[in-house]
Design an enzyme around this catalytic site. Structure first.
Site, short mmCIF file in Angstrom:
data_model
loop_
_atom_site.label_atom_id
_atom_site.label_comp_id
_atom_site.label_asym_id
_atom_site.label_seq_id
_atom_site.Cartn_x
_atom_site.Cartn_y
_atom_site.Cartn_z
N HIS A 1 102.86 8.09 36.79
CA HIS A 1 102.93 9.30 37.62
C HIS A 1 102.64 8.96 39.07
O HIS A 1 103.34 9.40 39.99
CB HIS A 1 101.89 10.35 37.18
CG HIS A 1 102.09 10.94 35.85
ND1 HIS A 1 101.08 11.00 34.91
CD2 HIS A 1 103.16 11.54 35.27
CE1 HIS A 1 101.53 11.61 33.83
NE2 HIS A 1 102.79 11.94 34.02
N LYS B 1 98.83 25.71 25.15
CA LYS B 1 98.43 24.35 24.82
C LYS B 1 97.02 24.08 25.32
O LYS B 1 96.65 24.50 26.41
CB LYS B 1 99.37 23.34 25.49
CG LYS B 1 100.69 23.14 24.81
CD LYS B 1 101.46 22.10 25.56
CE LYS B 1 102.29 21.26 24.64
NZ LYS B 1 103.03 20.24 25.38
N ARG C 1 111.99 7.46 32.54
CA ARG C 1 111.55 6.22 31.89
C ARG C 1 112.68 5.58 31.09
O ARG C 1 112.79 4.38 31.02
CB ARG C 1 110.38 6.50 30.96
CG ARG C 1 109.14 6.96 31.68
CD ARG C 1 108.10 7.42 30.71
NE ARG C 1 108.58 8.64 30.07
CZ ARG C 1 107.86 9.44 29.32
NH1 ARG C 1 106.61 9.15 29.08
NH2 ARG C 1 108.38 10.52 28.80
N SER D 1 101.26 10.20 29.22
CA SER D 1 99.89 10.69 29.08
C SER D 1 99.50 10.76 27.60
O SER D 1 98.36 10.44 27.24
CB SER D 1 99.75 12.07 29.70
OG SER D 1 99.93 12.01 31.09
#
Length: 159
Positions: free
Chosen positions: A17, A41, A90, A127
């Site tokens: 990040h 969440k 990615r 993460s």
């Protein structure tokens, strides 16, 4: 003034990040790091903790602002007159989802999305993986900034 936003949950922020944010900070006059609030969440870190960690690790970039957001990213962009979203990619699997989001955001508001390929060093990094490895006692010191590593160790410490 050229503005862009780097959105995400950043739970926690990783070196991947940070790489995208630092690269965006060289391309734009102002870069907003928008920390997503998802009330459905439960993250490892509270939103305020994530914001604090991000502010610490981006302190060397004077043009980076860190804020929370709840709702549609395009509304956040409209409120701040931000014409561009910067997203790291990615792998090809990221592209499929991110392309759909970019097209939806553009259709809703005209906001453009710029895709930045991640540094190959971080191509596997997320993460979620950091949290999982750290939970089981694995070494993530090379994946997160030192202040984040300290926060992870404190949060996951088993007494």
């Amino acid at each position: 003034m050229r503005r862009a936003v780097c959105p995400g949950s950043f739970d926690p922020i990783t070196n991947g990040h940070l790489d995208i944010i630092s690269r965006a900070s060289r391309l734009y006059d102002e870069v907003y790091v928008a920390v997503m609030i998802n009330k459905s969440k439960r993250g490892l870190f509270e939103v305020d903790e994530r914001i604090d960690l991000i502010r610490q690790v981006t302190a060397e970039y004077p043009n980076v602002r860190v804020e929370a957001f709840h709702g549609l990213l395009v509304d956040y962009c409209k409120q701040r007159e931000i014409p561009a979203i910067v997203k790291g990619l990615r792998a090809v699997s990221d592209f499929d989802y991110e392309l759909q989001m970019a097209q939806m955001n553009n259709g809703l508001s005209g906001v453009e999305t710029l895709f930045v390929p991640t540094n190959p060093t971080y191509s596997f990094l997320s993460s979620s993986l950091v949290k999982e490895v750290a939970t089981w006692g694995g070494d993530v010191s090379h994946l997160v900034p030192p202040v984040v590593l300290e926060a992870l160790n404190q949060r996951l410490r088993k007494d």
